[in-house]
Design a protein around this motif. Structure first.
Motif, PDB file in Angstrom:
ATOM      1  N   ILE A 166       0.861  -1.185   0.000  1.00 32.89           N
ATOM      2  CA  ILE A 166       0.000   0.000   0.000  1.00 32.89           C
ATOM      3  C   ILE A 166       0.894   1.231   0.000  1.00 32.89           C
ATOM      4  CG2 ILE A 166      -1.761   1.284   1.273  1.00 32.89           C
ATOM      5  CD1 ILE A 166      -2.400  -1.508   2.629  1.00 32.89           C
ATOM      6  N   ALA A 167       0.797   2.013  -1.048  1.00 30.79           N
ATOM      7  CA  ALA A 167       1.624   3.210  -1.189  1.00 30.79           C
ATOM      8  C   ALA A 167       0.810   4.441  -0.825  1.00 30.79           C
ATOM      9  CB  ALA A 167       2.128   3.331  -2.623  1.00 30.79           C
ATOM     10  N   ASP A 175       0.170  -2.414  -4.919  1.00 30.97           N
ATOM     11  CA  ASP A 175      -1.149  -2.959  -5.218  1.00 30.97           C
ATOM     12  C   ASP A 175      -2.225  -1.894  -5.154  1.00 30.97           C
ATOM     13  OD1 ASP A 175      -0.631  -5.992  -5.368  1.00 30.97           O
ATOM     14  OD2 ASP A 175       0.363  -5.405  -3.500  1.00 30.97           O
ATOM     15  N   VAL A 176      -2.018  -0.896  -4.313  1.00 27.52           N
ATOM     16  CA  VAL A 176      -2.972   0.197  -4.187  1.00 27.52           C
ATOM     17  C   VAL A 176      -2.201   1.434  -3.741  1.00 27.52           C
ATOM     18  CG1 VAL A 176      -3.529  -0.421  -1.799  1.00 27.52           C
ATOM     19  CG2 VAL A 176      -5.155   0.944  -3.109  1.00 27.52           C
ATOM     20  N   ALA A 177      -2.651   2.598  -4.172  1.00 23.10           N
ATOM     21  CA  ALA A 177      -2.002   3.852  -3.791  1.00 23.10           C
ATOM     22  C   ALA A 177      -3.071   4.811  -3.296  1.00 23.10           C
ATOM     23  CB  ALA A 177      -1.259   4.459  -4.973  1.00 23.10           C
ATOM     24  N   VAL A 178      -2.835   5.420  -2.134  1.00 14.14           N
ATOM     25  CA  VAL A 178      -3.823   6.309  -1.517  1.00 14.14           C
ATOM     26  C   VAL A 178      -3.207   7.680  -1.282  1.00 14.14           C
ATOM     27  CG1 VAL A 178      -4.992   4.375  -0.422  1.00 14.14           C
ATOM     28  CG2 VAL A 178      -3.229   5.621   0.845  1.00 14.14           C
ATOM     29  N   ASP A 179      -4.068   8.651  -1.090  1.00 17.31           N
ATOM     30  CA  ASP A 179      -3.648  10.038  -0.894  1.00 17.31           C
ATOM     31  C   ASP A 179      -3.039  10.190   0.504  1.00 17.31           C
ATOM     32  OD1 ASP A 179      -3.393  12.827  -0.710  1.00 17.31           O
ATOM     33  OD2 ASP A 179      -5.250  13.173  -1.814  1.00 17.31           O
ATOM     34  N   SER A 180      -1.818  10.687   0.557  1.00 17.98           N
ATOM     35  CA  SER A 180      -1.135  10.871   1.838  1.00 17.98           C
ATOM     36  C   SER A 180      -1.762  11.976   2.671  1.00 17.98           C
ATOM     37  CB  SER A 180       0.349  11.183   1.610  1.00 17.98           C
ATOM     38  OG  SER A 180       0.502  12.376   0.857  1.00 17.98           O
ATOM     39  N   LEU A 208      -5.804   3.379   5.580  1.00 14.03           N
ATOM     40  CA  LEU A 208      -4.922   2.225   5.425  1.00 14.03           C
ATOM     41  C   LEU A 208      -5.685   0.916   5.602  1.00 14.03           C
ATOM     42  CD1 LEU A 208      -1.681   3.414   7.271  1.00 14.03           C
ATOM     43  CD2 LEU A 208      -2.201   3.471   4.820  1.00 14.03           C
ATOM     44  N   ARG A 209      -6.590   0.869   6.553  1.00 13.84           N
ATOM     45  CA  ARG A 209      -7.362  -0.355   6.761  1.00 13.84           C
ATOM     46  C   ARG A 209      -8.256  -0.625   5.552  1.00 13.84           C
ATOM     47  NH1 ARG A 209      -9.741  -0.784  12.808  1.00 13.84           N
ATOM     48  NH2 ARG A 209     -10.399  -2.779  11.893  1.00 13.84           N
ATOM     49  N   GLU A 210      -8.865   0.408   5.012  1.00 13.15           N
ATOM     50  CA  GLU A 210      -9.696   0.228   3.821  1.00 13.15           C
ATOM     51  C   GLU A 210      -8.854  -0.268   2.643  1.00 13.15           C
ATOM     52  OE1 GLU A 210     -12.583   2.896   0.856  1.00 13.15           O
ATOM     53  OE2 GLU A 210     -11.841   3.731   2.744  1.00 13.15           O
ATOM     54  N   ALA A 211      -7.656   0.303   2.487  1.00 10.32           N
ATOM     55  CA  ALA A 211      -6.774  -0.112   1.389  1.00 10.32           C
ATOM     56  C   ALA A 211      -6.305  -1.555   1.553  1.00 10.32           C
ATOM     57  CB  ALA A 211      -5.572   0.825   1.313  1.00 10.32           C
ATOM     58  N   GLY A 230      -8.223  -4.026   2.512  1.00 10.32           N
ATOM     59  CA  GLY A 230      -9.391  -4.895   2.516  1.00 10.32           C
ATOM     60  C   GLY A 230     -10.111  -4.938   3.841  1.00 10.32           C
ATOM     61  N   GLY A 231     -10.013  -3.872   4.608  1.00 12.07           N
ATOM     62  CA  GLY A 231     -10.694  -3.809   5.888  1.00 12.07           C
ATOM     63  C   GLY A 231      -9.892  -4.358   7.050  1.00 12.07           C
ATOM     64  N   LYS A 232      -8.711  -4.860   6.775  1.00 12.26           N
ATOM     65  CA  LYS A 232      -7.864  -5.446   7.820  1.00 12.26           C
ATOM     66  C   LYS A 232      -6.769  -4.471   8.237  1.00 12.26           C
ATOM     67  CE  LYS A 232      -6.778  -8.852   5.165  1.00 12.26           C
ATOM     68  NZ  LYS A 232      -6.154 -10.096   4.647  1.00 12.26           N
ATOM     69  N   ARG A 233      -6.299  -4.645   9.466  1.00 11.99           N
ATOM     70  CA  ARG A 233      -5.145  -3.885   9.920  1.00 11.99           C
ATOM     71  C   ARG A 233      -3.905  -4.307   9.136  1.00 11.99           C
ATOM     72  NH1 ARG A 233      -5.536  -1.160  14.781  1.00 11.99           N
ATOM     73  NH2 ARG A 233      -7.610  -1.231  15.729  1.00 11.99           N
ATOM     74  N   VAL A 234      -2.883  -3.454   9.136  1.00 13.73           N
ATOM     75  CA  VAL A 234      -1.700  -3.692   8.314  1.00 13.73           C
ATOM     76  C   VAL A 234      -0.560  -4.262   9.159  1.00 13.73           C
ATOM     77  CG1 VAL A 234      -2.345  -1.902   6.674  1.00 13.73           C
ATOM     78  CG2 VAL A 234      -0.868  -1.321   8.607  1.00 13.73           C
ATOM     79  N   ASP A 235       0.355  -4.972   8.499  1.00 14.03           N
ATOM     80  CA  ASP A 235       1.451  -5.630   9.211  1.00 14.03           C
ATOM     81  C   ASP A 235       2.679  -4.739   9.389  1.00 14.03           C
ATOM     82  OD1 ASP A 235       0.189  -8.260   9.477  1.00 14.03           O
ATOM     83  OD2 ASP A 235       0.395  -8.376   7.297  1.00 14.03           O
TER      84      ASP A 235
END
Length: 319
Positions: free
Chosen positions: A160-161, A178-183, A192-195, A197-202
């Protein structure tokens, strides 16, 4: 020789072109005829004396160069006390590394600091495991653009970028994100959770600071890791209370590249060798962020501080 000198601390305006005597190598040092100079965000801190290592005046900023020794060897070098913004520079022999055929100046300089930083963040700080999700803040920058590529090459499940413009986000996607979101998202935790798939990130690689860091920590999964390696936003995150780390068994770690030189087993050399091999194989590439004449170092710093750049910025001492 032509150089850029700082005689008072401050912003880009303190970078003044100057004529200085050639540096003289001492025992265990090598003189380098400089072909290109790497510009790092740390240089902006050096010029204003806000870096981890205090600066002393007068100084010639810059910590990395690529060029040739008097014997004709092509090397890329880290300079311990600055001196890089010049036509000639002196480096410790142990910090001057041979550049293999097939690696151009841009990639040699990019791997020296940005590449090694991304390698250590993923290998040593966060211990990336295959299938894990990785957030790369400032994904179009020097470290970020390489970290995106390495995370994919090493089996990340989802990269996730984050970046501040559509152009930068498209670049991150091109590099393998895989996905890029607005900083600039108002709530980075939810974003980040939405990006993911609804899960927390590692894993989160963060060099922004402030609320970006705070909200990224809140997005971590159980046993998630955030590696903090800079503060481009020049805003302090909130103090971390140890008891709050228990909530999701999270880890917050910091990284300053010079500490890597003290690790046993030639960790830094191993990182550089692996990175150069990936470049030669066509599996990793640096992004050109623009090249300025040496006398225009001020413009390079202004561009960096505006956060409007992508990839790696260079100075050409021959211009």
């Amino acid at each position: 020789m032509r150089a850029v000198q700082v005689t008072e601390f401050g912003g880009p305006e303190v970078l003044i072109p100057a004529e200085l005597a050639d540096p003289v190598p001492g025992p265990g040092q090598v003189l380098i005829e400089v072909d290109r100079i790497g510009v790092n965000y740390a240089d902006t801190h050096q010029a204003e004396n806000s870096y981890l290592a205090p600066s002393k005046l007068p100084l010639v900023p810059g910590g990395e160069v690529v060029g040739h020794t008097s014997e004709g060897r092509r090397v890329v070098a880290l300079l311990g006390d600055g001196g890089g913004y010049a036509e000639r520079a002196v480096a410790a022999q142990a910090m001057a590394f041979p550049v293999p055929d097939g690696v151009d100046d841009l990639n040699a300089l990019s791997m020296l600091v940005q590449g090694a930083t991304a390698w250590i963040l993923l290998r040593k700080n966060t211990h990336l495991e295959p299938g894990e999700s990785v957030v790369v803040h400032a994904a179009a920058g020097g470290v970020g653009s390489i970290a995106v590529q390495l995370a994919k090459a090493w089996g990340a499940g989802r990269v996730i970028a984050t970046a501040s413009s559509e152009q930068k986000r498209n670049l991150a996607l091109e590099l393998g994100a895989d996905v890029a979101v607005d900083s600039r998202a108002e709530n980075m935790t939810d974003t980040l959770r939405e990006a993911n798939g609804g899960k927390r990130v590692d894993i989160v690689l963060d060099m922004v600071g402030g609320t970006t860091t705070d909200q990224s920590i809140a997005a971590l999964a159980p046993f998630g890791r955030l590696a903090f390696y800079g503060m481009a936003g020049r805003e302090q995150p909130k103090p971390i209370e140890l008891r709050n780390l228990l909530g999701h068994s999270t880890t917050v770690t910091g990284m300053w590249l010079p500490h890597a030189f003290r690790l046993p087993g030639e960790v830094y050399g191993t990182a550089l060798t692996e990175l150069f091999d990936l470049v030669r194989e066509g599996r990793l590439r640096a992004i050109a962020g623009g090249e300025h004449a040496l006398a225009d170092a001020r413009a390079a710093h202004e561009a960096l501080r505006s956060r409007g750049t992508v990839g790696k910025l260079l100075l050409d001492p021959r211009k």
